[in-house]
Design an enzyme around this catalytic site. Structure first.
Site, PDB file in Angstrom:
ATOM      1  N   SER A   1       0.412   6.788   1.996  1.00  0.00           N
ATOM      2  CA  SER A   1       1.029   7.848   2.797  1.00  0.00           C
ATOM      3  C   SER A   1       2.310   8.366   2.165  1.00  0.00           C
ATOM      4  CB  SER A   1       1.359   7.331   4.194  1.00  0.00           C
ATOM      5  OG  SER A   1       0.209   6.828   4.811  1.00  0.00           O
TER       6      SER A   1
ATOM      7  N   SER B   1       3.338  -0.940   3.401  1.00  0.00           N
ATOM      8  CA  SER B   1       3.331  -2.284   3.986  1.00  0.00           C
ATOM      9  C   SER B   1       3.720  -3.308   2.919  1.00  0.00           C
ATOM     10  CB  SER B   1       1.943  -2.673   4.492  1.00  0.00           C
ATOM     11  OG  SER B   1       1.401  -1.679   5.293  1.00  0.00           O
TER      12      SER B   1
ATOM     13  N   GLN C   1       0.828  -1.206   0.000  1.00  0.00           N
ATOM     14  CA  GLN C   1       0.000   0.000   0.000  1.00  0.00           C
ATOM     15  C   GLN C   1       0.857   1.248   0.000  1.00  0.00           C
ATOM     16  OE1 GLN C   1      -2.293   0.772   3.485  1.00  0.00           O
ATOM     17  NE2 GLN C   1      -3.707   2.133   2.431  1.00  0.00           N
ATOM     18  N   GLY C   2       0.724   2.043  -1.015  1.00  0.00           N
ATOM     19  CA  GLY C   2       1.498   3.288  -1.102  1.00  0.00           C
ATOM     20  C   GLY C   2       0.593   4.499  -1.117  1.00  0.00           C
TER      21      GLY C   2
ATOM     22  N   GLU D   1     -11.709  -1.052   5.050  1.00  0.00           N
ATOM     23  CA  GLU D   1     -10.832  -1.192   6.204  1.00  0.00           C
ATOM     24  C   GLU D   1     -11.634  -0.979   7.490  1.00  0.00           C
ATOM     25  OE1 GLU D   1      -6.364  -0.102   6.228  1.00  0.00           O
ATOM     26  OE2 GLU D   1      -7.480   1.680   6.771  1.00  0.00           O
TER      27      GLU D   1
HETATM   28  C1  LIG Z   1       2.618   0.418  11.529  1.00  0.00           C
HETATM   29  C2  LIG Z   1       2.118   1.348  10.480  1.00  0.00           C
HETATM   30  C3  LIG Z   1       1.643   0.840   9.288  1.00  0.00           C
HETATM   31  C4  LIG Z   1       1.209   1.675   8.269  1.00  0.00           C
HETATM   32  N1  LIG Z   1       0.829   1.131   7.081  1.00  0.00           N
HETATM   33  C5  LIG Z   1       0.601   1.961   6.029  1.00  0.00           C
HETATM   34  C6  LIG Z   1       0.432   1.439   4.722  1.00  0.00           C
HETATM   35  O1  LIG Z   1       0.488   0.250   4.503  1.00  0.00           O
HETATM   36  N2  LIG Z   1       0.235   2.285   3.715  1.00  0.00           N
HETATM   37  C7  LIG Z   1       0.150   3.615   3.894  1.00  0.00           C
HETATM   38  O2  LIG Z   1      -0.082   4.315   2.934  1.00  0.00           O
HETATM   39  N3  LIG Z   1       0.313   4.161   5.140  1.00  0.00           N
HETATM   40  C8  LIG Z   1       0.552   3.353   6.196  1.00  0.00           C
HETATM   41  N4  LIG Z   1       0.801   3.889   7.450  1.00  0.00           N
HETATM   42  C9  LIG Z   1       0.789   5.338   7.600  1.00  0.00           C
HETATM   43  C10 LIG Z   1      -0.322   5.844   8.492  1.00  0.00           C
HETATM   44  O3  LIG Z   1      -1.530   5.850   7.780  1.00  0.00           O
HETATM   45  C11 LIG Z   1       0.083   7.230   8.986  1.00  0.00           C
HETATM   46  O4  LIG Z   1       1.211   7.080   9.811  1.00  0.00           O
HETATM   47  C12 LIG Z   1      -1.015   7.891   9.785  1.00  0.00           C
HETATM   48  O5  LIG Z   1      -2.133   8.188   8.977  1.00  0.00           O
HETATM   49  C13 LIG Z   1      -0.545   9.169  10.465  1.00  0.00           C
HETATM   50  O6  LIG Z   1       0.146  10.016   9.582  1.00  0.00           O
HETATM   51  P1  LIG Z   1       1.593  10.570   9.986  1.00  0.00           P
HETATM   52  O7  LIG Z   1       2.439   9.425  10.380  1.00  0.00           O
HETATM   53  O8  LIG Z   1       2.054  11.418   8.862  1.00  0.00           O
HETATM   54  O9  LIG Z   1       1.368  11.456  11.249  1.00  0.00           O
HETATM   55  P2  LIG Z   1       0.819  12.955  11.271  1.00  0.00           P
HETATM   56  O10 LIG Z   1      -0.356  13.067  10.393  1.00  0.00           O
HETATM   57  O11 LIG Z   1       1.940  13.884  11.059  1.00  0.00           O
HETATM   58  O12 LIG Z   1       0.329  13.044  12.774  1.00  0.00           O
HETATM   59  C14 LIG Z   1       1.172  13.420  13.863  1.00  0.00           C
HETATM   60  C15 LIG Z   1       0.278  13.702  15.068  1.00  0.00           C
HETATM   61  O13 LIG Z   1      -0.597  14.797  14.760  1.00  0.00           O
HETATM   62  C16 LIG Z   1      -1.940  14.444  14.968  1.00  0.00           C
HETATM   63  N5  LIG Z   1      -2.774  15.113  13.965  1.00  0.00           N
HETATM   64  C17 LIG Z   1      -2.555  15.270  12.637  1.00  0.00           C
HETATM   65  N6  LIG Z   1      -3.572  15.888  12.056  1.00  0.00           N
HETATM   66  C18 LIG Z   1      -4.484  16.142  13.015  1.00  0.00           C
HETATM   67  C19 LIG Z   1      -5.778  16.749  13.049  1.00  0.00           C
HETATM   68  N7  LIG Z   1      -6.372  17.227  11.949  1.00  0.00           N
HETATM   69  N8  LIG Z   1      -6.405  16.802  14.222  1.00  0.00           N
HETATM   70  C20 LIG Z   1      -5.838  16.317  15.360  1.00  0.00           C
HETATM   71  N9  LIG Z   1      -4.642  15.739  15.392  1.00  0.00           N
HETATM   72  C21 LIG Z   1      -3.971  15.649  14.238  1.00  0.00           C
HETATM   73  C22 LIG Z   1      -1.967  12.933  14.795  1.00  0.00           C
HETATM   74  O14 LIG Z   1      -3.063  12.355  15.462  1.00  0.00           O
HETATM   75  C23 LIG Z   1      -0.638  12.538  15.410  1.00  0.00           C
HETATM   76  O15 LIG Z   1      -0.779  12.449  16.804  1.00  0.00           O
HETATM   77  C24 LIG Z   1       1.221   3.063   8.480  1.00  0.00           C
HETATM   78  C25 LIG Z   1       1.675   3.588   9.695  1.00  0.00           C
HETATM   79  C26 LIG Z   1       2.140   2.744  10.685  1.00  0.00           C
HETATM   80  C27 LIG Z   1       2.667   3.323  11.958  1.00  0.00           C
END
Ligand SMILES: Cc1cc2nc3c(=O)[nH]c(=O)nc-3n(C[C@H](O)[C@H](O)[C@H](O)COP(=O)(O)OP(=O)(O)OC[C@H]3O[C@@H](n4cnc5c(N)ncnc54)[C@H](O)[C@@H]3O)c2cc1C
Lengths: 308, 381
Positions: free
Chosen positions: B131, B163, B128-129, B246
């Site tokens: 993010s 992933s 999955q790409g 999902e």
């Molecule tokens: C184990 C794991 C597996 C994953 N698998 C995949 C995958 O297969 N494919 C894929 O595409 N992605 C995947 N992800 C990515 C995942 O979807 C993102 O990490 C997640 O959506 C959060 O984005 P970020 O890491 O950029 O954090 P950020 O968005 O930068 O968030 C940082 C903090 O800010 C808070 N925040 C951000 N925006 C808001 C808001 N509007 N209101 C309140 N709080 C906010 C968040 O809650 C968090 O606490 C995976 C992540 C992990 C950890």
């Protein structure tokens, strides 16, 4: 599996809800429980649900509505009775608090030897002049009379289970009303030029409350379904669980609603405190969340005796 | 309102149970935890066994090779496979739970023929790409750029948290095809064949030290237009179709697994205060499980998930965090080695991500507040 209200249950819920909205306004509720309330609820069939062929799943739908409307009184103890009855756990000689003593016809006690019946007239106690819940008067009875044995120990434990379930349903109703009140307030109250519900800090409080209430409703209704059809689950575990999550939901939503309302939440005028106080009262009845959690833990795989 | 499974469901359960008890002992030894090509082999071998026995794509429609199970049979399937400790979907997760359903809903006939049965057989693994480093919670801010050039898109950009990136045959890719449109209106959903020139895959090491996730660096990768799912610039809508799956039942096995973990931890819990907390956690998980059943019933009746579906992921992931914390207290000094006692410490680490991945708890609460409770949106800058 159809784990959702049937059409009949939706009609039952809507019927009792509109009855309560029409006749049990908050103004009336604030005057406390009296005989006329008992008579009207009796007439509506609230206390004869089981005798009238309704299931436990139906019953929790009705008791949830009683909680939502904050209806006071010994509603759970009077279920199935033709008189104003409360039920407490206790034994002869115990010092206990008795709710609604002045309105009671009789008190039932649940003990190891079974169900005992005590005429209300033979209960002597002093009324608290500052009750926690202004709608739940409390008498301190220094020594519980022995009463007359009217049911066996197994009948006592069955009754305890049933009353625990109905109490949990009331707690869900309290929680659900508190969510609705908070969301309504968060939409209408404005600060900094916008509704407070648009601030995440407030929105997230509302979301947390809603999740607690929704999980609790599912847990209570699941326990009711299992009581109706015992091979569809572990009845005792689901019942303990229902009382845990419903009790915690009611208290958590009460506390959080107070926060959402800000200063108004601390006023006598806003209803939130009445719900929260009732939640605290119900938490003391038929086992607190912690005692039920201990019971659930007893049902899980146990450590080796040497480790204990 | 009742919790009784139908006779048909119970017969399905009995058959499945019997198959599991004869099949599970035949499984080969599990490969080393971070040997991902061996794990691909092992996980897809399990998928093949499910396929041969008629259990692959349990909730996919029959016309696309699935079993067409009702939502309640799907629950039975997840309950039974988890309880029997059957293998987790593993590397088949994205294909079975994300990409496949998206292709079923939005793909062309050719895309369906090319991919669906391969996914069901375990012959095709997806990653999955979505993010990007700058687009996590704010997924619609993806920047990876795709420019149409004849019958190809030329794709340049960077993805993170992919992933199974190292072992995937195809990737779900969100790209920006119209940089001038409002951010939700310029996104396109592409299938990315992972062997195309210009794709660099770097393993991303997680707190567990493992590397099932990858960063993708895309440098003028030529992706055929035939790989597009849905219309150009309609990718945000397609993405929401993907994410709705999902939210449905993708987390059910995690929940059943959590109940199992409580049973596993329980014999180690001697302190009365910790036993009490364990009792609370079991009760709350039972409640979330009941809410799941509610949701499945509503889905069966109306075809769409009820409001509870937006609450379940938030509720259970927060509970897993608490369970993880309890495990750490219970094990005391035995936490110093991750594998000293059972899987508890590993689980504690793994579950740190549950309140982040697939929409953080904060984002879930925004969704519950706005879409379920109807609270006003935040003013956007
Ligand atoms: C184990 C794991 C597996 C994953 N698998 C995949 C995958 O297969 N494919 C894929 O595409 N992605 C995947 N992800 C990515 C995942 O979807 C993102 O990490 C997640 O959506 C959060 O984005 P970020 O890491 O950029 O954090 P950020 O968005 O930068 O968030 C940082 C903090 O800010 C808070 N925040 C951000 N925006 C808001 C808001 N509007 N209101 C309140 N709080 C906010 C968040 O809650 C968090 O606490 C995976 C992540 C992990 C950890």
């Amino acid at each position: 599996m159809n784990f959702d209200l049937t059409d009949d249950q939706v009609a039952l819920r809507d019927g009792i809800r509109s009855l309560l909205m029409g006749r049990f306004s908050m103004e009336r509720v604030r005057e406390g429980f009296d005989r006329s309330m008992f008579d009207e609820l009796t007439e509506a069939g609230v206390f004869s649900l089981r005798a009238d062929g309704f299931s436990w799943a139906d019953s929790v739908v009705v008791y949830e509505e009683l909680g939502r409307a904050c209806v006071p009184g010994p509603l759970v103890g009077s279920a199935g009775a033709d008189a104003v009855v409360d039920v407490i756990e206790g034994r002869s000689g115990d010092a206990v608090w008795v709710e609604h003593l002045a309105s009671l016809d009789r008190l039932l006690t649940l003990g190891n030897d079974g169900i005992r019946e005590i005429p209300a007239a033979s209960l002597i106690g002093a009324e608290a002049d500052w009750p926690l819940d202004p709608l739940t008067p409390a008498h301190r009875v220094e020594s519980l009379p022995a009463g007359e044995l009217v049911g066996t120990a197994s009948e006592a434990s069955r009754l305890l289970n049933e009353l625990t379930l109905l109490t949990a349903a009331q707690q869900v109703g309290l929680a659900s009303a508190l969510v609705d009140m908070s969301v309504g307030y968060a939409i209408t109250r404005e600060q900094f030029g916008r509704p407070i519900g648009s601030f995440q800090a407030v929105k997230h409080m509302c979301a947390e409350m809603a999740v607690k209430a929704e999980v609790a409703r599912a847990a209570v209704q699941a326990a009711a379904c299992i009581m109706d059809d015992p091979d569809t689950g572990d009845m005792m575990r689901s019942l303990h669980g229902a009382k845990i999550v419903a009790g915690e939901a009611a208290i958590m939503t009460g506390r959080t609603a107070t926060q959402v309302y800000g200063g108004m939440g601390f006023t006598w005028e806003v209803d939130v405190h009445l719900y929260l106080k009732r939640a605290w009262v119900l938490e003391t009845r038929f086992g607190s969340a912690d005692t039920h959690a201990d019971a659930v833990a007893e049902m899980l795989p146990q450590p080796e005796p040497s480790q204990r | 309102m009742d919790l009784r499974y139908s006779d048909v469901d119970e017969a399905f359960r009995a058959r499945l149970r019997e198959w599991l008890s004869s099949e599970l002992p035949k499984l080969p030894v599990q490969p080393a935890r971070d040997d991902w090509s061996a794990r691909r082999g092992w996980d897809t071998d399990w998928q093949r066994r499910l396929f041969d026995a008629g259990y692959a794509g349990i909730n996919w429609p029959k016309e696309f090779g699935g079993q067409g199970a009702t939502p309640s049979q799907h629950l039975v399937f997840l309950e039974e496979t988890t309880r029997a400790r059957a293998p987790y979907v593993g590397v088949n997760f994205v294909g079975l739970l994300h990409a496949g359903p998206t292709i079923i809903a939005e793909g062309t006939e050719a895309q369906k023929t090319d991919h669906l049965s391969n996914i069901l057989r375990g012959d095709e693994v997806w990653c999955q790409g979505f993010s990007e480093p700058q687009a996590g919670s704010d997924l619609a801010a993806v920047r990876t750029k795709a420019v149409l050039d004849g019958d190809h898109y030329i794709v340049t950009g960077q993805k993170i948290w992919c992933s199974y990136g190292q072992i995937g045959d195809y990737g779900e890719l969100l790209v920006r095809t119209d940089p001038d449109a409002p951010k939700h209106k310029g996104i396109t959903w592409l299938m990315l064949p992972m062997d195309l020139p210009g794709i660099e895959i770097r393993p991303l090491k997680t707190v567990l030290g493992s590397s099932e996730f990858a960063e993708l660096f895309l440098d003028e990768v030529r992706v055929p237009v035939s790989c597009r799912i849905g219309a150009e610039n309609d990718g945000w809508r397609v993405t929401n179709v993907t994410l709705a799956f999902e939210r449905g039942t993708a987390f059910v096995s995690e929940m059943v697994d959590a109940l199992r973990l409580i049973d596993d931890l329980s014999p180690y819990v001697t302190d009365p205060a910790y036993r009490r907390e364990l009792g609370h956690l079991a009760a709350e998980l039972d409640g979330v499980w009941a809410l799941t059943k509610r949701n499945v019933t509503q889905a069966a009746r109306t075809g769409v998930m009820g409001p509870g579906s937006m609450m379940i992921k938030y509720a259970y992931s927060e509970l897993r965090q608490r369970l993880g914390e309890l495990s750490m207290k219970v094990l005391e000094r035995d936490v110093l080695a991750i594998d000293a006692v059972g899987e508890f410490v590993e689980e504690r680490l793994r579950t740190l991500a549950l309140t982040i991945a697939a929409g953080t708890s904060q984002i879930q609460k925004n969704i519950i507040g706005e879409r379920v409770l109807g609270l006003p949106k935040e003013p956007r800058p």
